[in-house]
Scaffold this active site. Structure first.
Site, short mmCIF file in Angstrom:
data_model
loop_
_atom_site.label_atom_id
_atom_site.label_comp_id
_atom_site.label_asym_id
_atom_site.label_seq_id
_atom_site.Cartn_x
_atom_site.Cartn_y
_atom_site.Cartn_z
CD1 TRP A 150 -2.24 -2.20 1.68
CD2 TRP A 150 -3.05 -1.09 -0.09
NE1 TRP A 150 -3.29 -2.93 1.17
CE2 TRP A 150 -3.80 -2.27 0.10
CE3 TRP A 150 -3.38 -0.23 -1.13
CZ2 TRP A 150 -4.87 -2.61 -0.75
CZ3 TRP A 150 -4.44 -0.57 -1.97
CH2 TRP A 150 -5.17 -1.75 -1.78
CG ASP B 277 -3.11 3.69 4.46
OD1 ASP B 277 -4.17 3.50 5.10
OD2 ASP B 277 -2.89 3.16 3.35
CE LYS C 286 -9.01 -3.10 3.28
NZ LYS C 286 -7.82 -2.35 2.97
#
Ligand SMILES: *Cc1c(COP(=O)(O)O)cnc(C)c1O
Length: 363
Positions: free
Chosen positions: A104, A173, A197
């Protein structure tokens, strides 16, 4: 009714059953509204109260100081990969520094490069992202526009174990580990997380931004992409994703009232992760852990097998035990057990039991 499986999906992921039951009960008629939450105007006093309550719960749970704004946006974490450099890098002299501990972070720097000058100050790709750096290895420049990290790399299963200190604004993040433990928000300039998530359904992304950073955004940005518009209008600049905000509110209420807050949540998450990692460590010839021990994620446990036949056999047996979505991402292979806040203890216990049984039969 069909039986629920233990859902180890990496996202969208498991939600707390009491939250799902509450959504079901309120689906046709939100108490006092005579309509579903999906049918309410975002400007109705009922919905404004729902969104404000969700925001206040995030503020309480994460102890967010008053010099931060909390925004509810759309576009997922991926839009933040672009929106953050558009707002915080455009027009600045210092580069944006990126710490790459997994897939990511790599995607994030790829988007930032389109906007301005970036520097990769740490890159763990040579070891297929199996660890996070120790503090001192980071070469953070005080002149950087910001420093970007990914607190938990969802695909590789590596996680920073504590809040970093940074001379430049720290951007994080937290998509796959927000609300899994208490954090010191004051150490960050901006925290962002898509909800699907660990905090709710797909559709809403939380952005927590220190207010002074809002001054960086250029007037020339497209309206939706300018953080200021959302901050000024309390995330009502345009229609927010009302249903997703409502569910996020219920999930935060569950963390606060049923679990008892983030200290209690963290303790449970440590216990659950230990059950899985202990099972891996009991059988090191069958389960090959991907992450180095000091970087292991409490949210996504990743491991492989010595050969593909074992992996296939394990996945088939897992499925027959009601353990779903354990197949790892193709870039790591093997198994990824995503054990977010809402994964019940019984889920990880069933998994660990299967791992022991499987290992003794295949040793
Ligand atoms: C899932 C995930 C993303 C991407 O989120 P989208 O909402 O699909 O854009 C980004 N970062 C991390 C750490 C993730 O886990």
């Amino acid at each position: 009714m069909e039986k629920r499986l233990f859902n180890f999906s990496s996202g969208p992921a498991v939600l707390p059953v009491p939250v799902l039951e509450r959504i079901r009960d309120e689906m046709l008629c939100l108490p006092g509204c005579g309509a579903s939450v999906m049918e309410l105007s975002h400007r109705s006093k009922q919905f404004i109260a729902i969104q404000e309550a969700a925001k206040q719960r995030l503020i309480r749970l994460l102890n967010i100081p008053s010099d931060y704004d909390v925004l509810f946006l759309q576009g997922g974490a991926r839009l933040q990969f672009s929106m953050i450099p558009m707002n915080l890098l455009r027009g600045q002299s210092g580069a944006a520094q990126y710490v790459l501990t997994g897939s990511w972070g790599k995607y994030a720097v790829g988007e930032a490069k389109k906007e301005g000058k970036t520097e990769t100050i740490y890159d763990a790709s040579a070891s297929n992202y199996d660890h996070v750096p120790a503090d001192l290895e980071l070469k953070i420049s005080p002149d950087a526009s910001y420093v970007h990290i990914t607190s938990n790399e969802t695909i590789q299963g590596v996680q920073f174990q504590h809040d970093l200190t940074s001379a430049a604004p720290l951007v994080c993040d937290c998509s796959s580990d927000i609300l899994h433990r208490p954090i010191d928000v004051s150490k960050y300039g901006l925290i962002y997380a898509c909800a699907q998530k660990n905090a709710g359904p797909a559709g809403v992304t939380v952005v927590i931004i220190r207010k002074d950073l809002l001054a960086r955004s250029s007037e020339s940005l497209p309206g939706y992409l300018n953080f200021n518009n959302h901050a000024k209008e309390d995330s009502m600049w345009n229609t927010p994703p009302t249903f997703a905000v409502y569910v996020l509110g219920l999930v935060t209420e569950w963390v606060e009232k049923t679990i008892g807050g983030l200290d209690a949540m963290y303790k449970i998450n440590q216990e659950k992760a230990k059950i899985v990692y202990d099972a891996i460590d009991r059988h090191p010839s069958i389960y090959l852990a991907h992450a180095q021990k000091a970087s292991r994620s409490l949210m996504n446990a990743t491991f492989r097998f010595p050969n593909e036949d074992l992996e296939k056999a394990f996945l088939a047996q897992a499925q027959s035990h009601g353990l779903d979505s354990l197949k790892g991402h193709r870039s790591v292979g093997g198994i990824r057990a995503s054990i977010y806040n809402a994964m019940p203890m019984a889920g990880v216990q069933t998994l660990a039991q299967l791992m022991d049984d499987f290992a003794s039969k295949n040793a």
